[in-house]
Enzyme design. Structure first.
Site, short mmCIF file in Angstrom:
data_model
loop_
_atom_site.label_atom_id
_atom_site.label_comp_id
_atom_site.label_asym_id
_atom_site.label_seq_id
_atom_site.Cartn_x
_atom_site.Cartn_y
_atom_site.Cartn_z
N ASP A 176 38.08 41.59 47.54
CA ASP A 176 37.52 40.69 48.55
C ASP A 176 37.23 39.57 48.39
O ASP A 176 37.43 38.98 50.11
CB ASP A 176 35.73 41.04 48.49
CG ASP A 176 35.40 42.10 48.88
OD1 ASP A 176 35.82 42.88 49.48
OD2 ASP A 176 34.06 42.92 48.09
N THR A 219 38.63 40.40 42.19
CA THR A 219 37.68 41.90 43.38
C THR A 219 38.53 41.50 44.64
O THR A 219 39.62 39.96 44.66
CB THR A 219 36.27 41.38 43.99
OG1 THR A 219 35.93 41.75 44.74
CG2 THR A 219 36.59 39.35 43.46
N ARG A 225 30.08 50.79 36.29
CA ARG A 225 29.62 49.92 36.70
C ARG A 225 27.97 50.59 35.80
O ARG A 225 27.96 51.77 35.70
CB ARG A 225 28.24 50.07 38.02
CG ARG A 225 29.29 49.67 38.71
CD ARG A 225 28.91 49.36 40.68
NE ARG A 225 30.15 49.78 41.55
CZ ARG A 225 30.86 48.28 41.42
NH1 ARG A 225 30.09 47.37 41.17
NH2 ARG A 225 31.33 48.01 43.14
N GLY A 244 34.68 46.73 40.64
CA GLY A 244 35.27 47.44 41.54
C GLY A 244 36.38 47.13 41.26
O GLY A 244 36.92 46.21 40.79
#
Length: 319
Positions: A127, A125, A72, A11
């Site tokens: 997150d 990332t 990916r 991502g």
């Protein structure tokens, strides 16, 4: 080392371009050629590579996303796919690689090192789900995007006297919801590490309404459930009109904050320095104010734990 490769994988996150810029310019300053790989490991297998220069990374530090694009790659997970990637790197003379991405990207970086290509990972990332580092590139920007959304939604929520659920990213890690919820003054923060206590959420809403609150904001990490379904349940249990907003990929886009630009620049440059020093199978991170290098396997084995103090503080301040 004469030739360094760089790719972004998984991502995208705001600040990846700043990291790419730092890799390219620091490597060139140290006398290396730089080969950019487009579309991550998939592009590496397919030979989507080109030499980069100082102009290649001009005017990108402020841009979100990644100029190298990302993807990916299921093929890279296979031994045959990794052998194809190795052959491509040999053709282009790549002697070391910088991989910018998350935990899946780091596992790919570890495989490259096993094939004899020294590789350094840079954590990109939103997150913030890598426990070995205090912050990952893109987290601060994503958090600020959510805080801005909270402010906008609060305005309309107050006007109508509603409760609003804002669903944010965080399938396994609730850092975005937790930190944005604290910064945005959310009444309830629901994260995967703790789970959902629907009765507690409803009690808070009712108590707030009874003392005259005109609005309520609930932050929901996507890993716990869906905002629309939760909103329907809350409205049924409390009688309070409830609306749901799913921020989705808006959290990944946009110009990176100054913090993310500086962090990405430091990490990208450090990755090149480590390669030139002969290091491999490391990922860079930040602890305190220090940019560090940690063994990939060790970094991925560290369990990400809930920041209980911040969670408890958010709960107290939302009374």
């Amino acid at each position: 080392m004469k030739t360094v490769g760089v790719l972004t994988s998984g991502g995208d996150s705001p600040g990846m371009n700043a990291a790419i810029r730092a890799v390219v310019r620091n490597a060139i300053a140290k006398g290396c050629r730089v080969i950019g790989v487009r579309r991550g490991y998939d592009g590496l297998i397919q030979g989507q590579l080109e030499e980069m220069n100082l102009s290649s990374v001009a005017d990108i530090i402020h841009r979100g996303g990644t100029i190298l694009r990302t993807a990916r790659s299921e093929e890279f997970r296979t031994e045959e796919g990794r052998k194809k990637a190795l052959n491509v790197m040999k053709v282009f003379g790549i002697e070391g690689m910088v991989v910018i991405g998350g935990d899946g990207s780091f596992r790919g970086a570890e495989e490259l090192s096993k094939l004899g290509i020294p590789t350094i990972g840079v954590p990109g990332t939103i997150d913030n789900d890598l426990a070995y580092t205090d912050y990952t590139i893109g987290f601060d920007t994503a958090m600020n995007t959510v805080v801005e959304a909270i402010s906008r939604i609060r305005d309309t929520s107050t006007s109508h006297g509603r409760a609003n659920i804002i669903e944010v990213m965080g399938r396994h890690c609730g850092d975005i919801a937790l930190h944005a919820g604290l910064a945005g003054g959310a009444e309830s923060i629901i994260i995967p590490e703790v789970g959902l206590d629907i009765e507690q959420v409803c009690r808070k809403l009712i108590k707030g309404k009874n003392r005259g609150k005109l609005h309520s904001i609930i932050l929901l990490a996507e890993g716990v459930g869906g905002a629309i379904e939760l909103g329907a349940t809350i409205e049924e249990m409390t009688g309070i009109e409830t609306r749901a907003t799913i921020l989705g990929h808006t959290q990944r886009g946009g110009s990176p904050t100054a913090f993310d630009r500086v962090l990405a620049s430091k990490m990208g440059a450090k990755a090149v320095d480590l390669l030139i020093e002969g290091k491999q199978s490391l990922v860079v991170g930040i602890k305190g104010n220090e940019i560090i290098g940690v063994d990939i396997e060790k970094a991925l084995s560290i369990e990400k734990k809930l920041d209980k103090e911040t969670y408890q503080l958010a709960d107290i301040l939302s009374m």
